[in-house]
Write a protein that holds these residues in place. Structure first.
Motif, mmCIF file in Angstrom:
data_model
loop_
_atom_site.group_PDB
_atom_site.id
_atom_site.type_symbol
_atom_site.label_atom_id
_atom_site.label_comp_id
_atom_site.label_asym_id
_atom_site.label_seq_id
_atom_site.Cartn_x
_atom_site.Cartn_y
_atom_site.Cartn_z
ATOM 1 N N GLY A 25 0.663 -1.129 -0.053
ATOM 2 C CA GLY A 25 -0.013 0.021 -0.050
ATOM 3 C C GLY A 25 0.884 1.144 0.112
ATOM 4 O O GLY A 25 2.103 1.131 0.039
ATOM 5 N N PRO A 26 0.194 2.442 -0.041
ATOM 6 C CA PRO A 26 1.039 3.524 -0.022
ATOM 7 C C PRO A 26 2.125 3.952 1.196
ATOM 8 O O PRO A 26 3.081 4.399 1.063
ATOM 9 N N GLU A 27 1.636 3.539 2.385
ATOM 10 C CA GLU A 27 2.320 3.617 3.655
ATOM 11 C C GLU A 27 3.606 2.514 3.621
ATOM 12 O O GLU A 27 4.685 3.200 3.821
ATOM 13 N N GLU A 28 3.398 1.494 2.993
ATOM 14 C CA GLU A 28 4.315 0.343 3.052
ATOM 15 C C GLU A 28 5.378 0.806 1.936
ATOM 16 O O GLU A 28 6.469 0.516 1.890
ATOM 17 N N GLU A 78 0.976 -4.416 -13.157
ATOM 18 C CA GLU A 78 0.402 -4.517 -11.691
ATOM 19 C C GLU A 78 1.364 -3.853 -10.647
ATOM 20 O O GLU A 78 0.804 -2.921 -9.922
ATOM 21 N N THR A 79 2.524 -4.014 -10.979
ATOM 22 C CA THR A 79 3.645 -3.442 -10.196
ATOM 23 C C THR A 79 3.649 -1.977 -10.458
ATOM 24 O O THR A 79 4.009 -1.203 -9.632
ATOM 25 N N GLY A 80 3.297 -1.567 -11.722
ATOM 26 C CA GLY A 80 3.269 -0.177 -12.185
ATOM 27 C C GLY A 80 2.046 0.470 -11.553
ATOM 28 O O GLY A 80 2.240 1.623 -11.151
ATOM 29 N N ARG A 81 1.001 0.082 -11.172
ATOM 30 C CA ARG A 81 -0.034 0.561 -10.680
ATOM 31 C C ARG A 81 0.083 1.111 -9.193
ATOM 32 O O ARG A 81 -0.256 1.964 -8.903
ATOM 33 N N VAL A 82 1.052 0.550 -8.601
ATOM 34 C CA VAL A 82 1.034 0.794 -7.163
ATOM 35 C C VAL A 82 2.658 1.266 -6.837
ATOM 36 O O VAL A 82 2.956 1.817 -5.807
ATOM 37 N N LEU A 83 3.212 1.636 -7.988
ATOM 38 C CA LEU A 83 4.811 1.984 -7.859
ATOM 39 C C LEU A 83 5.533 1.037 -7.202
ATOM 40 O O LEU A 83 6.111 1.589 -6.014
ATOM 41 N N GLU A 473 2.307 14.318 1.156
ATOM 42 C CA GLU A 473 1.404 13.440 1.599
ATOM 43 C C GLU A 473 0.671 12.832 0.627
ATOM 44 O O GLU A 473 0.255 11.527 0.797
ATOM 45 N N HIS A 474 0.419 13.309 -0.517
ATOM 46 C CA HIS A 474 -0.804 12.643 -1.454
ATOM 47 C C HIS A 474 0.013 11.844 -2.508
ATOM 48 O O HIS A 474 1.149 12.191 -2.800
#
Length: 514
Positions: A25-28, A78-83, A473-474
């Motif tokens: 996720g974004p935080e991880e 799929e890895t690109g979707r979540v960077l 933060e965004h």
């Protein structure tokens, strides 16, 4: 061409997306890029052990899954979707195909199974856009053949010095032998051997005396070059001073190996002509913008060898802990693609393959053809996610008593992004398919279209999110950075298109018969 995905391809995409949803996720992702390695080793292990992602496009003989680059590209969407910050691009897309194409059977059997299992990561130490032939002909002097920089290579067994023979006596001498203080120039003859093409080093007998070999009294065991600190004097002194100048040990080594000014001495002799199967090689130079270069277990270094007579580019295997290797992580625009500066100070290396006449540049270009298809799919996945986030936001954000997304101007802007994204997706899928089934080079055009779609989607996302869109933060700003960083590394888009036009001879003059 059948545009439909197979059941296996759909399952690969679903499995990768589900694992990344739970683990990245974004935080991880933000926590991972702040670690020294720049990625989460636990996530990398999960991708390797549960999904076999690093070995997806490798043959089963070497521990891979046995799929093609097409499946790897779909997984990278799929890895690109979540960077996702992982060494997948550098290891599985850039290095593994080169080892498979050029490596000896022993090198393949030793390296590829470890890459496929995720136990070992690798990085390509070469400028990606130029070396892979994405923005122009890769036969230029980017690897150190000219005065613009790069890495120089020479056989370490030359002049009869054994496995460590012919080693340069000091960092300054090493820099001169390789063309300058930083190895940034081609090898030039010194005054002692003017007219000789090879770099000037100590002769075999004098070198043996200085290093405790057959030509002199033993100095610290069987060979001071092969034992002790495990590195030649040049490497040890360069690490001790870190570029600040030669140490006392270096000064004494230079004095011992230097010829007398009053009479010519056989000590200063040039290396003999390079032999195809020399015992080893030494590398000297510097490479910037090496993806995952600071943490990779193995570096695949492109270097220039042969001087003017046999000028050529070769690939060398360098362990991440090799003596004389200095790796510095650089501050990158896109933190999810960590980069490093790699400095090689007379580093011992192993030639990839058993023949220095192999078509290295052709292999690099073919790897570039497949890499751009993967990168295009990755950019499409990122653009799809940022568009998805923007649509969700404008449905919730209200202005003047109604959702922002209900205004016609906002609808038109998002519709334009959607059309551009779908066109880029079609091009990326075709490039991923053509990398396996077609001889045409279409990856560059697909990557150009995908990068432009990602940049547009990210820019519109920042604008339509209003004041929060560009804050740290965004998430929107991270996608814009990915688009910009990829253009700097592999593009820009107009150069990708220009190279494709040149390759197709689109603008060549031709007589038209009437």
């Amino acid at each position: 061409m059948d545009a439909r995905f197979t059941a296996e391809q759909d399952e690969i995409r679903r499995a990768v997306r589900e694992l990344l949803r739970r683990r990245c996720g974004p935080e991880e992702s933000r926590r991972a890029v702040d670690t020294p390695a720049g990625y989460d080793p636990a996530l990398w292990t999960a991708l390797a052990e549960q999904l076999g992602l690093p070995g997806l496009a490798l043959p089963e003989t070497y521990g891979g899954v046995g799929c093609s680059v097409t499946e790897l590209a779909l997984a990278c969407e799929e890895t690109g979707r979540v960077l996702a910050p992982t060494p997948l691009l550098s290891t599985a897309v850039l290095v593994a195909p080169l080892v498979l194409a050029l490596g000896t059977e022993k090198q393949r059997a030793d390296l590829l199974p470890r890459m496929a299992s995720g136990a070992s990561t690798a990085a390509l130490a070469a400028p990606p856009g130029v070396a892979l032939g994405l923005t122009g002909d890769n036969r230029a002097e980017w690897a150190g053949g000219g005065r613009a920089g790069g890495v120089q290579a020479r056989p370490s067994g030359g002049a009869g010095g054994g496995a460590g023979g012919g080693a340069v006596a000091s960092p300054r001498a090493a820099g001169a032998a390789f063309g300058g203080p930083g190895g940034a120039q081609a090898a030039r003859p010194s005054a002692a051997a003017e007219g000789v093409e090879a770099p000037v080093v100590a002769g075999p007998r004098a070198a043996g005396a200085a290093l405790g070999g057959p030509g002199g009294t033993p100095a610290a065991g069987p060979s001071a070059a092969s034992e002790g600190a495990g590195a030649p004097a040049a490497t040890r002194s360069s690490r001790a001073t870190d570029g600040a100048g030669p140490s006392a040990a270096t000064q004494s080594s230079r004095s011992a190996a230097a010829p007398s000014a009053s009479q010519p001495s056989p000590v200063a002799r040039s290396l003999p002509e390079e032999q195809p199967h020399a015992p080893g090689w030494r590398l000297y130079g510097e490479v910037d913008q090496v993806l995952d270069g600071h943490s990779a277990d193995l570096l695949l270094v492109a270097a220039h060898a042969g001087g003017f007579a046999r000028s050529r580019t070769l690939l060398f295997l360098v362990p991440g802990d090799a003596p004389g290797l200095v790796r510095t992580r650089q501050r990158a625009l896109d933190a999810t693609r960590p980069q490093a500066r790699v400095q090689l100070r007379d580093v011992e290396a192993e030639l990839l393959g058993d023949d220095d006449g192999s078509d290295v540049l052709g292999a690099l270009a073919r790897t570039g053809d497949t890499a751009v298809g993967v990168l295009a799919c990755e950019a499409v996945g990122a653009a799809d996610r940022v568009l998805e986030m923007t649509v969700e936001y404008v449905k919730q954000r209200e202005q003047f008593g109604r959702p922002v997304g209900s205004f016609q101007a906002v609808k038109h802007r998002l519709a334009d992004v959607y059309v551009q994204l779908q066109a880029a997706r079609s091009a990326a899928y075709f490039a991923a398919w053509a990398a396996v089934h077609d001889e045409r080079r279409v990856g560059g055009l697909a990557l150009a279209q995908a990068l432009e779609a990602l940049r547009t989607a990210a820019a519109e996302g920042i604008q339509l999110h209003g004041g929060i869109g560009f804050t740290w933060e965004h998430e929107a700003q991270r996608y814009f950075k990915r688009a910009t960083a990829d253009e700097l590394l592999f593009g820009p888009a107009h150069r990708l298109r220009a190279h494709a036009a040149d390759a197709a001879r689109l603008f060549e003059r031709a007589e038209v018969s009437v």
